[in-house]
Design a protein around this motif. Structure first.
Motif, PDB file in Angstrom:
ATOM      1  N   GLU A  16      38.355  36.941  22.419  1.00 61.15           N
ATOM      2  CA  GLU A  16      38.594  38.378  22.506  1.00 61.15           C
ATOM      3  C   GLU A  16      39.763  38.665  23.452  1.00 61.15           C
ATOM      4  OE1 GLU A  16      35.434  41.125  22.129  1.00 61.15           O
ATOM      5  OE2 GLU A  16      35.978  42.182  23.959  1.00 61.15           O
ATOM      6  N   ALA A  17      40.412  39.800  23.173  1.00 54.40           N
ATOM      7  CA  ALA A  17      41.563  40.200  23.971  1.00 54.40           C
ATOM      8  C   ALA A  17      41.168  40.364  25.433  1.00 54.40           C
ATOM      9  CB  ALA A  17      42.124  41.509  23.428  1.00 54.40           C
ATOM     10  N   ALA A  18      42.056  39.936  26.334  1.00 54.60           N
ATOM     11  CA  ALA A  18      41.755  39.974  27.756  1.00 54.60           C
ATOM     12  C   ALA A  18      42.734  40.867  28.496  1.00 54.60           C
ATOM     13  CB  ALA A  18      41.809  38.569  28.329  1.00 54.60           C
ATOM     14  N   VAL A  19      42.184  41.853  29.201  1.00 56.49           N
ATOM     15  CA  VAL A  19      42.971  42.741  30.050  1.00 56.49           C
ATOM     16  C   VAL A  19      42.311  42.723  31.424  1.00 56.49           C
ATOM     17  CG1 VAL A  19      43.795  45.076  30.415  1.00 56.49           C
ATOM     18  CG2 VAL A  19      43.560  44.195  28.071  1.00 56.49           C
ATOM     19  N   THR A  20      43.089  42.362  32.432  1.00 52.44           N
ATOM     20  CA  THR A  20      42.548  42.206  33.779  1.00 52.44           C
ATOM     21  C   THR A  20      43.208  43.189  34.722  1.00 52.44           C
ATOM     22  OG1 THR A  20      42.224  39.841  33.372  1.00 52.44           O
ATOM     23  CG2 THR A  20      42.139  40.586  35.655  1.00 52.44           C
ATOM     24  N   GLN A  21      42.395  43.934  35.432  1.00 53.36           N
ATOM     25  CA  GLN A  21      42.912  44.912  36.388  1.00 53.36           C
ATOM     26  C   GLN A  21      42.610  44.459  37.810  1.00 53.36           C
ATOM     27  OE1 GLN A  21      41.411  48.599  33.672  1.00 53.36           O
ATOM     28  NE2 GLN A  21      42.214  49.156  35.687  1.00 53.36           N
ATOM     29  N   SER A  22      43.530  44.768  38.708  1.00 51.86           N
ATOM     30  CA  SER A  22      43.268  44.517  40.121  1.00 51.86           C
ATOM     31  C   SER A  22      43.945  45.584  40.976  1.00 51.86           C
ATOM     32  CB  SER A  22      43.782  43.118  40.511  1.00 51.86           C
ATOM     33  OG  SER A  22      45.194  43.054  40.345  1.00 51.86           O
ATOM     34  N   PRO A  23      43.322  45.985  42.089  1.00 51.51           N
ATOM     35  CA  PRO A  23      41.962  45.598  42.479  1.00 51.51           C
ATOM     36  C   PRO A  23      40.928  46.331  41.640  1.00 51.51           C
ATOM     37  CG  PRO A  23      42.795  47.277  43.963  1.00 51.51           C
ATOM     38  CD  PRO A  23      43.916  46.963  43.019  1.00 51.51           C
ATOM     39  N   ARG A  24      39.684  45.983  41.765  1.00 46.07           N
ATOM     40  CA  ARG A  24      38.627  46.700  41.041  1.00 46.07           C
ATOM     41  C   ARG A  24      38.165  47.924  41.813  1.00 46.07           C
ATOM     42  NH1 ARG A  24      35.386  44.536  37.571  1.00 46.07           N
ATOM     43  NH2 ARG A  24      35.027  46.751  37.190  1.00 46.07           N
ATOM     44  N   ASN A  25      38.316  47.877  43.108  1.00 41.25           N
ATOM     45  CA  ASN A  25      37.989  49.007  43.964  1.00 41.25           C
ATOM     46  C   ASN A  25      39.059  49.120  45.036  1.00 41.25           C
ATOM     47  OD1 ASN A  25      35.098  50.033  43.264  1.00 41.25           O
ATOM     48  ND2 ASN A  25      34.964  47.809  43.204  1.00 41.25           N
ATOM     49  N   LYS A  26      39.386  50.391  45.367  1.00 44.71           N
ATOM     50  CA  LYS A  26      40.428  50.596  46.366  1.00 44.71           C
ATOM     51  C   LYS A  26      40.160  51.905  47.097  1.00 44.71           C
ATOM     52  CE  LYS A  26      44.633  50.304  48.264  1.00 44.71           C
ATOM     53  NZ  LYS A  26      45.037  49.209  49.183  1.00 44.71           N
ATOM     54  N   VAL A  27      40.232  51.849  48.416  1.00 45.48           N
ATOM     55  CA  VAL A  27      40.199  53.058  49.224  1.00 45.48           C
ATOM     56  C   VAL A  27      41.573  53.204  49.861  1.00 45.48           C
ATOM     57  CG1 VAL A  27      39.145  54.270  51.147  1.00 45.48           C
ATOM     58  CG2 VAL A  27      37.731  52.824  49.666  1.00 45.48           C
ATOM     59  N   ALA A  28      42.197  54.357  49.668  1.00 49.88           N
ATOM     60  CA  ALA A  28      43.537  54.590  50.196  1.00 49.88           C
ATOM     61  C   ALA A  28      43.547  55.854  51.043  1.00 49.88           C
ATOM     62  CB  ALA A  28      44.545  54.731  49.054  1.00 49.88           C
ATOM     63  N   VAL A  29      44.511  55.944  51.927  1.00 55.32           N
ATOM     64  CA  VAL A  29      44.634  57.144  52.756  1.00 55.32           C
ATOM     65  C   VAL A  29      45.620  58.111  52.115  1.00 55.32           C
ATOM     66  CG1 VAL A  29      44.016  55.981  54.887  1.00 55.32           C
ATOM     67  CG2 VAL A  29      46.417  56.069  54.191  1.00 55.32           C
ATOM     68  N   THR A  30      45.395  59.377  52.344  1.00 56.42           N
ATOM     69  CA  THR A  30      46.299  60.401  51.824  1.00 56.42           C
ATOM     70  C   THR A  30      47.716  60.154  52.343  1.00 56.42           C
ATOM     71  OG1 THR A  30      44.513  62.024  51.713  1.00 56.42           O
ATOM     72  CG2 THR A  30      46.755  62.871  51.784  1.00 56.42           C
ATOM     73  N   GLY A  31      48.665  60.204  51.418  1.00 58.37           N
ATOM     74  CA  GLY A  31      50.059  59.974  51.773  1.00 58.37           C
ATOM     75  C   GLY A  31      50.496  58.531  51.674  1.00 58.37           C
ATOM     76  N   GLY A  32      49.556  57.649  51.475  1.00 59.28           N
ATOM     77  CA  GLY A  32      49.887  56.231  51.369  1.00 59.28           C
ATOM     78  C   GLY A  32      50.334  55.863  49.969  1.00 59.28           C
ATOM     79  N   LYS A  33      50.886  54.677  49.845  1.00 59.82           N
ATOM     80  CA  LYS A  33      51.333  54.169  48.543  1.00 59.82           C
ATOM     81  C   LYS A  33      50.267  53.248  47.977  1.00 59.82           C
ATOM     82  CE  LYS A  33      55.083  51.664  46.241  1.00 59.82           C
ATOM     83  NZ  LYS A  33      56.417  51.026  46.391  1.00 59.82           N
ATOM     84  N   VAL A  34      49.981  53.421  46.689  1.00 59.96           N
ATOM     85  CA  VAL A  34      48.981  52.606  46.009  1.00 59.96           C
ATOM     86  C   VAL A  34      49.595  52.012  44.751  1.00 59.96           C
ATOM     87  CG1 VAL A  34      46.740  52.613  44.842  1.00 59.96           C
ATOM     88  CG2 VAL A  34      47.100  54.073  46.849  1.00 59.96           C
ATOM     89  N   THR A  35      49.346  50.731  44.537  1.00 57.25           N
ATOM     90  CA  THR A  35      49.779  50.080  43.304  1.00 57.25           C
ATOM     91  C   THR A  35      48.572  49.467  42.615  1.00 57.25           C
ATOM     92  OG1 THR A  35      51.961  49.575  44.209  1.00 57.25           O
ATOM     93  CG2 THR A  35      51.258  48.314  42.280  1.00 57.25           C
ATOM     94  N   LEU A  36      48.364  49.872  41.370  1.00 52.92           N
ATOM     95  CA  LEU A  36      47.313  49.294  40.544  1.00 52.92           C
ATOM     96  C   LEU A  36      47.979  48.366  39.534  1.00 52.92           C
ATOM     97  CD1 LEU A  36      45.134  52.465  39.847  1.00 52.92           C
ATOM     98  CD2 LEU A  36      45.134  50.947  41.838  1.00 52.92           C
ATOM     99  N   SER A  37      47.418  47.175  39.407  1.00 47.62           N
ATOM    100  CA  SER A  37      48.033  46.162  38.551  1.00 47.62           C
ATOM    101  C   SER A  37      47.185  45.879  37.324  1.00 47.62           C
ATOM    102  CB  SER A  37      48.228  44.865  39.337  1.00 47.62           C
ATOM    103  OG  SER A  37      49.074  45.075  40.434  1.00 47.62           O
ATOM    104  N   CYS A  38      47.871  45.514  36.271  1.00 42.96           N
ATOM    105  CA  CYS A  38      47.210  45.199  35.013  1.00 42.96           C
ATOM    106  C   CYS A  38      47.936  44.027  34.357  1.00 42.96           C
ATOM    107  CB  CYS A  38      47.235  46.405  34.092  1.00 42.96           C
ATOM    108  SG  CYS A  38      46.452  46.139  32.482  1.00 42.96           S
ATOM    109  N   ASN A  39      47.152  43.055  33.889  1.00 43.13           N
ATOM    110  CA  ASN A  39      47.707  41.893  33.223  1.00 43.13           C
ATOM    111  C   ASN A  39      46.976  41.679  31.908  1.00 43.13           C
ATOM    112  OD1 ASN A  39      47.236  38.729  32.731  1.00 43.13           O
ATOM    113  ND2 ASN A  39      49.250  39.008  33.640  1.00 43.13           N
ATOM    114  N   GLN A  40      47.731  41.420  30.845  1.00 41.87           N
ATOM    115  CA  GLN A  40      47.100  41.116  29.557  1.00 41.87           C
ATOM    116  C   GLN A  40      47.670  39.815  29.001  1.00 41.87           C
ATOM    117  OE1 GLN A  40      48.721  41.527  26.257  1.00 41.87           O
ATOM    118  NE2 GLN A  40      50.550  42.710  26.792  1.00 41.87           N
ATOM    119  N   THR A  41      46.790  39.040  28.404  1.00 47.09           N
ATOM    120  CA  THR A  41      47.182  37.732  27.858  1.00 47.09           C
ATOM    121  C   THR A  41      47.159  37.747  26.336  1.00 47.09           C
ATOM    122  OG1 THR A  41      44.898  36.981  28.052  1.00 47.09           O
ATOM    123  CG2 THR A  41      46.375  36.497  29.892  1.00 47.09           C
ATOM    124  N   ASN A  42      47.274  38.925  25.740  1.00 46.59           N
ATOM    125  CA  ASN A  42      47.146  39.084  24.298  1.00 46.59           C
ATOM    126  C   ASN A  42      48.493  39.138  23.581  1.00 46.59           C
ATOM    127  OD1 ASN A  42      44.353  39.613  24.917  1.00 46.59           O
ATOM    128  ND2 ASN A  42      45.018  41.667  25.511  1.00 46.59           N
TER     129      ASN A  42
END
Lengths: 113, 113
Positions: A1-27
């Protein structure tokens, strides 16, 4: 089956901060998507991509940027995070054919405090 | 613009009763329609998709018929099961050269004994 992986799975960030959510697929899918899920709003499209180097605005792009450096990777960037961006974010990938399914990752729960 | 409208909110049914979740759409082109299902703490996954040749898709006892005249793709099942309790999304891919996949707000189906 197709695989899509996200990281992180949980994130707490502060207001005004920079956040990067990552996604990788092997399909080897050309298309990738970022959605956020909120009660009462369902899944709303933030950004999507047709392939490496391309990003397109979805329905709610304000406050978000996206980057697709390669076929496999698609990132969502919040330059200045706000509490209203607290949500569950899903990445998905699919072939560049209109009537095929997309495959979702397991989601990232982001809390901005 | 393109949009999807679903039976909103919460639908509660007794086990054994029929299921019908409504979905209507607006689209610039002739779209492809999908139903996705999301069980608790899982990622959304494809349940059904429309065909171009008027065949009726079926999966796990669910079926849906695309009616272009009324712009509808309602989800039906003759007898609800406890395991059908989940969040259901109707979605459309509006075709053309744009593979943007747009979801409705979702319908939470709860089946009780």
């Amino acid at each position: 089956e197709a695989a899509v992986t996200q990281s992180p799975r949980n994130k707490v960030a502060v207001t005004g901060g920079k956040v990067t959510l990552s996604c990788n697929q092997t399909n080897n899918h050309n298309n990738m998507y970022w959605y956020r899920q909120d009660t009462g709003h369902g899944l709303r499209l933030i950004h999507y991509s047709y392939g490496a180097g391309s990003t397109e605005k979805g329905d709610i792009p304000d406050g978000y940027k996206a980057s697709r450096p390669s076929q496999e990777n698609f990132s969502l960037i919040l330059e200045l995070a706000t509490p209203s961006q607290t949500s569950v974010y899903f990445c998905a990938s699919g072939e560049a054919v209109a009537n095929t399914e997309v495959f979702f990752g397991k989601g990232t729960r982001l809390t901005v405090v | 613009g393109d949009s999807v409208t679903q039976t909103e909110g919460l639908v509660t049914l007794t086990e054994g009763l029929p299921v019908m979740l409504n979905c209507t759409y607006q689209s610039t082109y002739s779209p492809f329609l999908f139903w996705y299902v999301q069980h608790l703490n899982e990622a959304p996954k494809l349940l059904l998709k429309s065909f171009t040749d008027n065949k009726r898709p079926e999966h796990q006892g669910f079926h849906a018929t695309l009616h272009k005249s009324s712009s509808s793709f309602h989800l039906q099942k003759s007898s609800a099961q406890l395991s059908d309790s989940a969040l259901y999304y109707c979605a459309q891919n509006s075709g053309g050269s744009n593979y943007k996949l747009t979801f409705g707000k979702g319908t939470l189906l709860t089946v009780t004994p």
